[in-house]
Design a protein around this motif. Sequence first.
Motif, mmCIF file in Angstrom:
data_model
loop_
_atom_site.group_PDB
_atom_site.id
_atom_site.type_symbol
_atom_site.label_atom_id
_atom_site.label_comp_id
_atom_site.label_asym_id
_atom_site.label_seq_id
_atom_site.Cartn_x
_atom_site.Cartn_y
_atom_site.Cartn_z
ATOM 1 N N TYR A 133 -12.509 -40.688 -6.067
ATOM 2 C CA TYR A 133 -11.348 -41.317 -5.442
ATOM 3 C C TYR A 133 -11.763 -42.706 -4.998
ATOM 4 O O TYR A 133 -12.873 -42.891 -4.496
ATOM 5 C CB TYR A 133 -10.945 -40.468 -4.240
ATOM 6 N N ALA A 134 -10.903 -43.666 -5.175
ATOM 7 C CA ALA A 134 -11.175 -45.023 -4.721
ATOM 8 C C ALA A 134 -9.986 -45.520 -3.913
ATOM 9 O O ALA A 134 -8.841 -45.173 -4.208
ATOM 10 C CB ALA A 134 -11.421 -45.943 -5.912
ATOM 11 N N SER A 135 -10.279 -46.311 -2.896
ATOM 12 C CA SER A 135 -9.202 -46.877 -2.085
ATOM 13 C C SER A 135 -9.581 -48.280 -1.641
ATOM 14 O O SER A 135 -10.754 -48.625 -1.552
ATOM 15 C CB SER A 135 -8.901 -45.995 -0.870
ATOM 16 N N ALA A 136 -8.558 -49.071 -1.355
ATOM 17 C CA ALA A 136 -8.749 -50.425 -0.847
ATOM 18 C C ALA A 136 -7.557 -50.781 0.020
ATOM 19 O O ALA A 136 -6.451 -50.291 -0.195
ATOM 20 C CB ALA A 136 -8.871 -51.424 -1.995
ATOM 21 N N TRP A 156 -13.849 -52.230 -1.316
ATOM 22 C CA TRP A 156 -13.192 -50.960 -1.610
ATOM 23 C C TRP A 156 -14.119 -49.818 -1.256
ATOM 24 O O TRP A 156 -15.306 -50.020 -1.026
ATOM 25 C CB TRP A 156 -12.751 -50.899 -3.068
ATOM 26 N N GLN A 157 -13.560 -48.626 -1.165
ATOM 27 C CA GLN A 157 -14.340 -47.419 -0.893
ATOM 28 C C GLN A 157 -14.342 -46.525 -2.119
ATOM 29 O O GLN A 157 -13.318 -46.353 -2.780
ATOM 30 C CB GLN A 157 -13.760 -46.621 0.275
ATOM 31 N N PHE A 158 -15.505 -45.947 -2.388
ATOM 32 C CA PHE A 158 -15.674 -45.019 -3.501
ATOM 33 C C PHE A 158 -16.112 -43.679 -2.932
ATOM 34 O O PHE A 158 -17.179 -43.570 -2.333
ATOM 35 C CB PHE A 158 -16.709 -45.574 -4.479
ATOM 36 N N TRP A 159 -15.262 -42.670 -3.089
ATOM 37 C CA TRP A 159 -15.510 -41.321 -2.603
ATOM 38 C C TRP A 159 -15.882 -40.432 -3.786
ATOM 39 O O TRP A 159 -15.242 -40.497 -4.841
ATOM 40 C CB TRP A 159 -14.255 -40.743 -1.950
ATOM 41 N N VAL A 160 -16.888 -39.597 -3.607
ATOM 42 C CA VAL A 160 -17.333 -38.666 -4.633
ATOM 43 C C VAL A 160 -17.514 -37.299 -3.987
ATOM 44 O O VAL A 160 -18.208 -37.172 -2.975
ATOM 45 C CB VAL A 160 -18.676 -39.106 -5.262
ATOM 46 N N CYS A 161 -16.894 -36.277 -4.537
ATOM 47 C CA CYS A 161 -17.148 -34.891 -4.133
ATOM 48 C C CYS A 161 -17.656 -34.136 -5.354
ATOM 49 O O CYS A 161 -17.042 -34.183 -6.416
ATOM 50 C CB CYS A 161 -15.890 -34.208 -3.588
ATOM 51 N N ASN A 162 -18.775 -33.457 -5.165
ATOM 52 C CA ASN A 162 -19.368 -32.644 -6.220
ATOM 53 C C ASN A 162 -19.304 -31.174 -5.830
ATOM 54 O O ASN A 162 -19.442 -30.837 -4.644
ATOM 55 C CB ASN A 162 -20.814 -33.052 -6.474
ATOM 56 N N TYR A 163 -19.110 -30.317 -6.834
ATOM 57 C CA TYR A 163 -18.877 -28.891 -6.641
ATOM 58 C C TYR A 163 -19.868 -28.095 -7.480
ATOM 59 O O TYR A 163 -20.080 -28.413 -8.652
ATOM 60 C CB TYR A 163 -17.450 -28.526 -7.078
ATOM 61 N N ASP A 164 -20.421 -27.033 -6.883
ATOM 62 C CA ASP A 164 -21.369 -26.182 -7.602
ATOM 63 C C ASP A 164 -21.041 -24.725 -7.342
ATOM 64 O O ASP A 164 -20.881 -24.345 -6.187
ATOM 65 C CB ASP A 164 -22.798 -26.488 -7.146
#
Length: 191
Positions: free
Chosen positions: A105-108, A172-180
Amino acid sequence: MLALELRSVLAVAVVACALSACSSSDPASSNSPNSGGAPAGVGATSPIADAILAAHNQARASVTPAPTPPISPLTWSNEIATSAQAWADGCTFKHSGGKYGENIYASAGANTTPQDVVDSWVAEVKDYDYASNSCAATCGHYTQVVWRKSTALGCAVSNCSKNSPFSGFEQWQFWVCNYDPPGNFNGQKPY
């Protein structure tokens, strides 16, 4: 499945993207001053980690139709969060291609909260039909959030000043969610 969605809300530009069942390479990591990114404090006991984990688990607890047994809550993984942070710090808005399931997800132009990020992904439920296990539009972010077999979560955010996916917004902001384990396997329902 790779899907891009562009939204504009009160002069806020937001981009979201999901990839199903990421695999292969390790995320690129760069904490150098040239990375253009700065970690925004996501850790095992940070308010951001707590909030994004709670938002995920609320979504998992609220699925319809209600599964029996209920979907288990995700647990926080520092190892997975470290991987997510390494990718977010690169400030390149694309998927890592790593071994985890991944939502980005990215936001600004606004102060994005963890709830905003998860709400954006979960809003795709309107496009998902459980009975036919199909999407009318983009729904891969949602199905990854509620994927029953995913048990661990690690997320990160970086404040970026390079590679902005937004015209007119350098910061800008860069959001990363990882799932295992990863989710979104073709032919399988999320729960």
